[in-house]
Design a protein around this motif. Sequence first.
Motif, PDB file in Angstrom:
ATOM      1  N   LYS A   6       0.862  -1.194   0.000  1.00  8.83           N
ATOM      2  CA  LYS A   6       0.000   0.000   0.000  1.00  8.83           C
ATOM      3  C   LYS A   6       0.889   1.231   0.000  1.00  8.83           C
ATOM      4  O   LYS A   6       1.752   1.385   0.847  1.00  8.83           O
ATOM      5  CB  LYS A   6      -0.892  -0.025   1.249  1.00  8.83           C
ATOM      6  CG  LYS A   6      -1.681   1.232   1.480  1.00  8.83           C
ATOM      7  CD  LYS A   6      -2.994   1.194   0.763  1.00  8.83           C
ATOM      8  CE  LYS A   6      -3.870   2.362   1.188  1.00  8.83           C
ATOM      9  NZ  LYS A   6      -3.809   3.494   0.309  1.00  8.83           N
ATOM     10  N   THR A   7       0.685   2.102  -0.982  1.00  5.03           N
ATOM     11  CA  THR A   7       1.440   3.359  -1.066  1.00  5.03           C
ATOM     12  C   THR A   7       0.462   4.524  -1.128  1.00  5.03           C
ATOM     13  O   THR A   7      -0.743   4.324  -1.275  1.00  5.03           O
ATOM     14  CB  THR A   7       2.332   3.401  -2.328  1.00  5.03           C
ATOM     15  OG1 THR A   7       1.496   3.563  -3.472  1.00  5.03           O
ATOM     16  CG2 THR A   7       3.190   2.162  -2.475  1.00  5.03           C
ATOM     17  N   ASP A   8       1.013   5.726  -1.064  1.00  4.22           N
ATOM     18  CA  ASP A   8       0.212   6.932  -1.238  1.00  4.22           C
ATOM     19  C   ASP A   8       0.349   7.486  -2.650  1.00  4.22           C
ATOM     20  O   ASP A   8      -0.031   8.634  -2.906  1.00  4.22           O
ATOM     21  CB  ASP A   8       0.632   8.004  -0.226  1.00  4.22           C
ATOM     22  CG  ASP A   8       0.249   7.627   1.189  1.00  4.22           C
ATOM     23  OD1 ASP A   8      -0.752   6.915   1.369  1.00  4.22           O
ATOM     24  OD2 ASP A   8       0.964   8.052   2.118  1.00  4.22           O
ATOM     25  N   LEU A   9       0.901   6.690  -3.564  1.00  7.78           N
ATOM     26  CA  LEU A   9       1.024   7.132  -4.950  1.00  7.78           C
ATOM     27  C   LEU A   9      -0.356   7.192  -5.594  1.00  7.78           C
ATOM     28  O   LEU A   9      -1.309   6.565  -5.126  1.00  7.78           O
ATOM     29  CB  LEU A   9       1.936   6.182  -5.732  1.00  7.78           C
ATOM     30  CG  LEU A   9       3.378   6.083  -5.229  1.00  7.78           C
ATOM     31  CD1 LEU A   9       4.150   5.039  -6.028  1.00  7.78           C
ATOM     32  CD2 LEU A   9       4.076   7.430  -5.288  1.00  7.78           C
ATOM     33  N   GLY A  37      -1.441  12.243 -10.361  1.00 11.52           N
ATOM     34  CA  GLY A  37      -1.345  11.369 -11.519  1.00 11.52           C
ATOM     35  C   GLY A  37      -0.842  12.050 -12.774  1.00 11.52           C
ATOM     36  O   GLY A  37      -0.891  11.480 -13.860  1.00 11.52           O
ATOM     37  N   GLN A  38      -0.345  13.284 -12.635  1.00 10.85           N
ATOM     38  CA  GLN A  38       0.157  14.027 -13.785  1.00 10.85           C
ATOM     39  C   GLN A  38       1.657  13.809 -13.949  1.00 10.85           C
ATOM     40  O   GLN A  38       2.400  13.800 -12.966  1.00 10.85           O
ATOM     41  CB  GLN A  38      -0.110  15.527 -13.609  1.00 10.85           C
ATOM     42  CG  GLN A  38      -1.584  15.867 -13.477  1.00 10.85           C
ATOM     43  CD  GLN A  38      -2.397  15.387 -14.664  1.00 10.85           C
ATOM     44  OE1 GLN A  38      -2.052  15.646 -15.816  1.00 10.85           O
ATOM     45  NE2 GLN A  38      -3.467  14.666 -14.394  1.00 10.85           N
ATOM     46  N   HIS A  57       9.511   6.369  -1.810  1.00 12.60           N
ATOM     47  CA  HIS A  57       8.234   6.265  -1.098  1.00 12.60           C
ATOM     48  C   HIS A  57       7.737   4.817  -1.073  1.00 12.60           C
ATOM     49  O   HIS A  57       7.297   4.317  -0.038  1.00 12.60           O
ATOM     50  CB  HIS A  57       7.185   7.176  -1.756  1.00 12.60           C
ATOM     51  CG  HIS A  57       5.809   6.911  -1.252  1.00 12.60           C
ATOM     52  ND1 HIS A  57       5.359   7.388  -0.044  1.00 12.60           N
ATOM     53  CD2 HIS A  57       4.796   6.180  -1.787  1.00 12.60           C
ATOM     54  CE1 HIS A  57       4.126   6.965   0.149  1.00 12.60           C
ATOM     55  NE2 HIS A  57       3.754   6.236  -0.895  1.00 12.60           N
ATOM     56  N   THR A  58       7.815   4.165  -2.204  1.00 17.03           N
ATOM     57  CA  THR A  58       7.342   2.777  -2.305  1.00 17.03           C
ATOM     58  C   THR A  58       8.157   1.858  -1.394  1.00 17.03           C
ATOM     59  O   THR A  58       7.600   1.018  -0.689  1.00 17.03           O
ATOM     60  CB  THR A  58       7.405   2.306  -3.767  1.00 17.03           C
ATOM     61  OG1 THR A  58       6.543   3.144  -4.548  1.00 17.03           O
ATOM     62  CG2 THR A  58       6.986   0.860  -3.916  1.00 17.03           C
ATOM     63  N   LEU A  59       9.466   2.022  -1.408  1.00 17.68           N
ATOM     64  CA  LEU A  59      10.324   1.207  -0.542  1.00 17.68           C
ATOM     65  C   LEU A  59      10.033   1.485   0.928  1.00 17.68           C
ATOM     66  O   LEU A  59       9.986   0.543   1.741  1.00 17.68           O
ATOM     67  CB  LEU A  59      11.794   1.446  -0.871  1.00 17.68           C
ATOM     68  CG  LEU A  59      12.248   0.847  -2.203  1.00 17.68           C
ATOM     69  CD1 LEU A  59      13.571   1.453  -2.645  1.00 17.68           C
ATOM     70  CD2 LEU A  59      12.345  -0.665  -2.116  1.00 17.68           C
TER      71      LEU A  59
END
Length: 130
Positions: A6-9, A37-38, A57-59
Amino acid sequence: MKHAIKTDLFASRAPLEWAVVGNGTLYTAQIPIDREGQVVSGGIEAQTRQTLDNLRHTLQAAGSTLDAVTQVLIYVTDRSYLATVNGIYAECFQAPYPNRAAIVVAGLAREEMLVELVVYACLDLPAKTA
């Protein structure tokens, strides 16, 4: 067995996860998009920095750091971008560096994208702290 991280992307409408872990390996592909998303403007430098920020962030969401990265596949749309990508990449990674390949492609999924990273990280290794 695999599970998503789960990420905040930005939540893509495409059928994908930003990162999946299977057998202790994290699999992810990162692109230069912001939280809306841009694709970020500012050319290859801004896009590379955003892509690496998204990777960090993902890591972090997976409880890890860039030190766990074992392989990076770099895709760029112009060979001349590689020098800029290499410079920014060198700011992020330390020896021993991840195994790496750089591929020049005719285009990426979104026309305005200049760079994309496919990354593998070993979550079974203890991550070093910066």
